[in-house]
Design a protein around this motif. Structure first.
Motif, PDB file in Angstrom:
ATOM      1  N   ARG A 112     -11.384 -20.499   7.736  1.00 31.52           N
ATOM      2  CA  ARG A 112     -10.610 -20.211   8.950  1.00 31.52           C
ATOM      3  C   ARG A 112     -11.204 -19.044   9.735  1.00 31.52           C
ATOM      4  O   ARG A 112     -11.082 -18.978  10.952  1.00 31.52           O
ATOM      5  N   LEU A 113     -11.796 -18.087   9.006  1.00 35.28           N
ATOM      6  CA  LEU A 113     -12.217 -16.832   9.629  1.00 35.28           C
ATOM      7  C   LEU A 113     -13.602 -16.450   9.120  1.00 35.28           C
ATOM      8  O   LEU A 113     -13.785 -16.232   7.920  1.00 35.28           O
ATOM      9  N   LEU A 114     -14.559 -16.389  10.021  1.00 34.18           N
ATOM     10  CA  LEU A 114     -15.927 -16.000   9.693  1.00 34.18           C
ATOM     11  C   LEU A 114     -16.156 -14.568  10.149  1.00 34.18           C
ATOM     12  O   LEU A 114     -16.021 -14.255  11.330  1.00 34.18           O
ATOM     13  N   CYS A 115     -16.509 -13.712   9.215  1.00 27.39           N
ATOM     14  CA  CYS A 115     -16.723 -12.290   9.511  1.00 27.39           C
ATOM     15  C   CYS A 115     -18.219 -11.996   9.382  1.00 27.39           C
ATOM     16  O   CYS A 115     -18.759 -12.008   8.270  1.00 27.39           O
ATOM     17  N   VAL A 116     -18.879 -11.733  10.495  1.00 30.81           N
ATOM     18  CA  VAL A 116     -20.338 -11.588  10.521  1.00 30.81           C
ATOM     19  C   VAL A 116     -20.721 -10.170  10.915  1.00 30.81           C
ATOM     20  O   VAL A 116     -20.211  -9.637  11.903  1.00 30.81           O
TER      21      VAL A 116
END
Length: 218
Positions: free
Chosen positions: A31-35
């Motif tokens: 749901r959530l991609l933290c880059v």
């Protein structure tokens, strides 16, 4: 969570599978991609390009990569969410291919948020949310993720073992996937379960799972 040492090509493959396979309707879907900010634009360009090439259609067709969502109500809710994000300038990309003539299909979307805590509910469909984080905000990111109440699956892409260990020690997620996609656990060989809003109790397929269904009577 993706840091600056991750391989962008591998990240892209795993993000596409985790976020959009099964139209994003797996409980373990991304749901959530933290880059990390240092590599975020390059990674997002690759992910966006891969999403652009996805094929929507009948899931019985082997060529299909994204099928329909489960019901009209789910489609309507997702479309409202995407439209609201677009009105706030957060929509980075929306798939623009030819939609199937029938069915509850939702065009895949990528939405950029300022912080992880801005995602306050589960968006159950082919929608990927993205946040960028700076190296000096690493622990702030982990605090944001800890505070959202969900703790089922966590994916980590990093080539630094110490980073992986720090993240795994800090976050309470029941299943952690390292340098691979984060869907497809096989119950029986890979026990599966989470905590908080993601469920409590023994993991499915774990040694204590049977006891979850037993009521002791005297």
């Amino acid at each position: 969570i993706v840091d600056a040492t991750a391989l962008p090509e591998q990240v892209t493959d795993d993000v596409i599978a985790s976020a959009f396979r099964s139209a994003g309707q797996r409980c373990s879907a991304l749901r959530l991609l933290c880059v990390q900010d240092d590599v975020a634009e390059r990674v997002l360009e690759m992910v966006t390009g891969a999403v652009r090439e996805l094929t929507l259609g009948d899931p019985r067709d082997p060529a299909t990569q994204v099928g329909p969502v489960i019901e009209p109500q789910a489609k309507d809710k997702l479309e409202r969410w995407i439209a609201d994000m677009n009105s706030h300038g957060a929509l980075r990309f929306r798939w623009e291919g030819a939609m199937p003539p029938r069915g509850t299909f939702v065009a895949p979307a990528i939405i950029e948020l300022d912080r992880a805590e801005d995602l306050k509910e589960e968006v159950f469909g082919p929608v990927l949310h993205v946040v960028r984080w700076r190296a000096d905000e690493f622990y702030r990111l982990l605090d944001d993720l800890t505070g959202n109440g969900t703790a089922l699956t966590l994916g980590i892409h990093s080539r630094i073992d110490a980073t992986v260990e720090r993240i795994a020690a800090r976050l309470p997620h029941g299943n952690i996937y390292i340098n691979r996609n984060m869907i497809g656990a096989v119950v029986g060989s890979q026990p599966f379960g989470g905590s908080g809003l993601s469920g409590t109790g023994p993991k499915a397929g774990g040694p204590n799972y049977l006891h979850r269904f037993v009521i002791e009577q005297v």
